[in-house]
Scaffold this motif. Structure first.
Motif, PDB file in Angstrom:
ATOM      1  N   LEU A  12      39.226  42.533  39.746  1.00 21.77           N
ATOM      2  CA  LEU A  12      39.890  42.801  41.170  1.00 21.77           C
ATOM      3  C   LEU A  12      38.810  42.193  41.908  1.00 21.77           C
ATOM      4  N   MET A  13      37.431  42.612  41.649  1.00 21.18           N
ATOM      5  CA  MET A  13      36.139  41.970  42.489  1.00 21.18           C
ATOM      6  C   MET A  13      36.310  40.624  42.670  1.00 21.18           C
ATOM      7  N   GLU A  14      36.920  40.010  41.717  1.00 22.28           N
ATOM      8  CA  GLU A  14      36.718  38.566  41.527  1.00 22.28           C
ATOM      9  C   GLU A  14      38.086  37.953  42.300  1.00 22.28           C
ATOM     10  N   ILE A  15      39.228  38.215  41.953  1.00 22.94           N
ATOM     11  CA  ILE A  15      40.539  37.599  42.582  1.00 22.94           C
ATOM     12  C   ILE A  15      40.514  38.016  43.769  1.00 22.94           C
ATOM     13  N   ILE A  16      40.130  39.051  44.272  1.00 22.05           N
ATOM     14  CA  ILE A  16      40.431  39.355  45.540  1.00 22.05           C
ATOM     15  C   ILE A  16      39.699  38.340  46.655  1.00 22.05           C
ATOM     16  N   PHE A  17      38.743  37.795  46.029  1.00 22.93           N
ATOM     17  CA  PHE A  17      38.100  36.686  47.034  1.00 22.93           C
ATOM     18  C   PHE A  17      38.674  35.372  46.922  1.00 22.93           C
ATOM     19  N   LEU A  18      39.200  35.148  45.500  1.00 22.04           N
ATOM     20  CA  LEU A  18      39.857  33.479  45.542  1.00 22.04           C
ATOM     21  C   LEU A  18      41.412  33.995  46.281  1.00 22.04           C
ATOM     22  N   ALA A  19      42.190  34.928  46.167  1.00 15.83           N
ATOM     23  CA  ALA A  19      43.113  35.147  47.000  1.00 15.83           C
ATOM     24  C   ALA A  19      43.010  35.291  48.407  1.00 15.83           C
ATOM     25  N   GLY A  20      42.140  35.914  48.832  1.00 11.22           N
ATOM     26  CA  GLY A  20      41.741  36.268  49.972  1.00 11.22           C
ATOM     27  C   GLY A  20      41.163  34.945  50.936  1.00 11.22           C
ATOM     28  N   ALA A  21      40.621  34.265  50.104  1.00  6.54           N
ATOM     29  CA  ALA A  21      40.217  32.821  50.723  1.00  6.54           C
ATOM     30  C   ALA A  21      41.572  31.733  50.662  1.00  6.54           C
ATOM     31  N   ALA A  22      42.330  31.859  49.923  1.00  3.84           N
ATOM     32  CA  ALA A  22      43.548  31.039  49.933  1.00  3.84           C
ATOM     33  C   ALA A  22      44.391  31.762  51.330  1.00  3.84           C
TER      34      ALA A  22
END
Lengths: 506, 243
Positions: A12-22
């Motif tokens: 979660l601490m990882e994908i939240i940044f990728l999805a958040g950026a998109a």
């Protein structure tokens, strides 16, 4: 609920940044300024998940997470171990720097570019977290690409010609290092048939060392030292870090170059392992010599600079030298006797992250208020901006390693490591380096506090609160951790981390 | 002197690399670590376990889906990097006549492109949806989709292209790749499965496979649309005339 979130926290601490950026460009279609709040929410959530994972690490040891439910070596594994816990510091500093960057970036770039800036920061942080916590060597490369691309473009975001040049220089060196990393990974895959770090380690033991495995480790280490800015390949760093907008400099200098160190630690100590088939003693020796050069030359070049931020950038080179020295001083035959050196390297990774962010942010506050960046123009600024300049002084004292600050402990352990291994030359080199660093920071302190103002206009005053509070927090943590919390930090976190990397019992 | 030294060092590095490559296990042999360790499981059980007849799709979207999520983010990041350096397109900055009018004279080129463009797009959709069974997939489809938009812009005018592909619509579609991955991966979290697990426990097997196929298709479509939009947005942004 908390146990559920904890079990999923590494991903979660990882994908939240990728999805958040998109999602950032879409969110900012509503209003451009929403991008900041969105990025702040994403960063805070990411930090919350990281806290859950860190608490779990403290309670019951490293967390593994299998993506898609595929067990390694078939799928990708995320491993939140003691080295991966560096993500905690990344996410914490990211929040502090992001709060600071609101006012600064509104001043620096046009409103159209604000969403792009926050998208890139989220990608950069996501990439860093990804590289730090992954347990898969190709996955590490993928996130390395995300963070590198975001890093190159964040430097060029101000649209100034010098910035474009600095960014291009960084791009060329970075592309070269990425190429080396990819070649190294391809070689390792060909030799072992696996991409999972733990599995590769087992396979290397099984198959023994071949020429390919040797060349692979060389390619990977050189690739990572470019990212970390070791002496002959540091040439991209001073311009890139000196000319970037200050919050970006803080991120790049405080955190991104440490990713190269994390990579080296992963390759040498968790993939190949020093007890493994390859004898690392020569390589570590070479690393120690290059580290000496990095310490001395980084400090030496800083003397001739007049630009406040470029001095700080050169000081980053010098400090990377101390970290590499800590790694280089580890003796392969006697890992138990090298705990101090490893401890010093790890402590300095964390300490330098905090100190260099502090220095760049306070230098940025001065530039924000005065628009000046040459030391000669900044005479007597300390009387106009007392809090910012005091923070700058605390940072300068920490980085030179004055006792009582965080910077002292890191250097103390590295120098102890040199004594432990009986190599006095390196200890002396480090002391000389520290003195040189001290000399040019004294120069900065002298200029900002003890000279009569010449070029400053009367209305220069303290930076806005949203910039001042992050600076004060960082300055306070330099002192508080150096004076009171250093022992618990070392026994609870840094010592287990060093021991687990060296393959010793806890 | 400097040149000779450079050549010498490069030659040594070349020797080193060649020696490493020569020491590699022979390619295609049945006994190398590559062919005996991980790959047999992909080949033998991939179709059943991972739910796509095309083993490459199995690996990139299922076994190593997280890497692909990262790669898709790299593509998105490339666009954002271009936007950070040159900014979004601005029709007002366009002064060069050549770029504005396109190839005005050639009726043949225009008619051919007008005739072909829809078919190119159709082909992209076909590649996108067939990635599960045959060679192809979202990345290739995205490249074709982007190429069709580029061809359209170059033959007709830049302004006509901008009036067809609005900035706001493109902004909505650019992040489609990472967002599709995120949306499909997160479904598993609601059932306390690991991220990117497409099999949802508790349903009957038929629904399970249907759900898995659907999610893989959604991701392919997301990658295709996202990739195509990113390529065309980069192209349109770089058309800007130097200030």
């Amino acid at each position: 609920m908390t146990t559920y979130l904890t079990s999923h926290s590494p991903v979660l601490m990882e994908i939240i940044f990728l999805a958040g950026a998109a999602l950032t460009p879409i969110i900012s279609l509503i209003r451009k300024k929403l991008a900041f709040w969105w990025a702040l929410i994403v960063s805070t959530l990411g930090f919350y998940f990281c806290m859950l994972a860190a608490a779990e690490l403290y309670r019951s040891g490293p967390l593994s997470y299998y993506l898609g439910g595929w067990r390694p070596p078939y799928g990708i594994e995320i491993k939140f171990d003691y080295l991966g816990a560096f993500a905690f510091l990344i996410l914490l500093l990211n929040i502090i720097i992001m709060v600071y960057s609101k006012k600064y970036m509104e001043h620096e770039i046009s409103e159209d570019k604000l969403p792009i800036y926050y998208t890139l920061v989220l990608l950069l942080v996501g990439g860093m977290v990804g590289v730090t916590i992954t347990g898969d060597i190709f996955n590490m490369f993928v996130f390395m690409e995300i963070l590198s691309l975001a890093g190159y473009s964040l430097i060029a975001i101000t649209e100034e010609r010098l910035n474009a040049m600095a960014s291009f220089k960084y791009l060329v060196m970075g592309a070269l290092s990425s190429l080396l990393l990819l070649v190294g990974i391809a070689f390792i895959y060909n030799v072992t048939g696996s991409l999972n770090m733990a599995d590769i380690s087992l396979k290397l033991q099984q198959y023994g060392a071949s020429t390919t495995a040797y060349v692979a480790v060389a390619a990977l280490i050189i690739g990572f030292t470019v990212k970390a800015a070791m002496f002959p390949v540091h040439i991209w760093l001073p311009d890139a870090h000196g000319l970037a907008p200050s919050p970006v400099s803080a991120l790049l200098s405080g955190l991104v170059i440490k990713i190269g160190i994390v990579g080296i630690l992963r390759i040498v100590f968790s993939i190949y392992r020093i007890a493994g088939p390859i004898n690392f003693s020569y390589l570590l020796d070479v690393l120690a010599w290059f580290a000496t050069a990095t310490v001395i030359f980084g400090a030496f070049f800083a003397f001739f600079q007049d630009d406040l931020k470029i001095i700080l950038a050169y000081s980053s080179v010098s400090n990377i030298g101390y970290i590499l020295m800590g790694i280089g001083l580890i003796s392969v035959s006697n890992p138990a006797g090298s705990v101090n050196a490893m401890l010093g390297a790890l402590t300095h990774v964390a300490a330098h992250a905090i100190i260099k962010s502090l220095l760049f942010l306070s230098a940025g506050a001065i530039i924000y208020k005065t628009g000046l960046r040459k030391l000669n123009d900044l005479k007597g600024i300390g009387k106009k901006m007392p809090i910012t300049c005091m923070a700058l002084v605390i940072g300068a004292l920490s980085i030179t390693g004055v006792p009582g600050t965080v910077g002292f402990w890191a250097k103390w352990y590295v120098i102890n490591g040199a004594f432990d291994s009986g190599r006095l030359f390196f200890a002396i080199a480090m002391l000389v380096g520290a003195l040189m660093v001290f000399a040019y920071y004294i120069k900065i302190i002298n200029v900002i506090f003890f000279r009569i103002p010449e070029n400053l206009t009367a209305e220069v005053d303290e930076a806005p609160l949203s910039m001042l509070i992050p600076i004060v927090i960082l300055a306070a943590s330099c002192l508080v951790y150096g004076l009171f919390y250093i022992n618990p930090m070392i026994t609870n976190y840094f010592m287990p981390a060093a021991k687990s990397l060296l393959g010793l019992a806890m | 002197m400097k040149r000779i030294l450079t050549f010498f060092i490069l030659f040594l590095l070349w020797l080193l690399m060649v020696s490493a490559v020569l020491a590699l296990p022979p390619i295609g042999s049945e006994t190398t670590p590559v062919t005996t360790h991980v790959i047999p499981r992909y080949l033998e059980q991939g179709v059943e376990e991972a739910g796509a007849e095309n083993i490459v799709t199995c690996v990139i979207l299922n076994y190593r889906g997280y890497d692909t999520m990262g790669e898709v983010t790299v593509i998105f990041c490339a666009l954002i990097a271009v936007l950070a350096v040159v900014g979004r397109e601005d029709p007002k900055l366009h002064t060069s006549k050549v770029d504005l009018v396109g190839i005005k004279e050639s009726v043949i080129v225009k008619s051919v492109v007008r005739f072909l463009a829809p078919f190119i797009m159709l082909f992209a959709v076909y590649i996108m949806l067939h990635g599960k069974e045959s060679p192809g997939g979202g990345f290739q489809a995205g490249a074709i989709l982007g190429a069709s938009i580029i061809i359209y812009t170059m033959t007709f005018s830049y302004e006509l292209a901008l009036s067809k592909f609005f900035v706001k619509v493109r902004t909505l579609m650019e992040g489609a790749g990472p967002i599709a991955f995120f949306a499909c991966g997160v479904v598993a979290l609601f059932y306390n499965q690991n991220f990117l697990t497409y099999i949802i426990p508790g349903l009957d097997p038929v629904t399970q496979t249907a759900m898995r196929s659907l999610m893989i298709e959604i991701i392919e479509v997301g990658i295709g649309i996202g990739g195509g939009t990113v390529i065309s947005s980069i192209f349109l942004a770089m058309e800007k005339v130097e200030k």
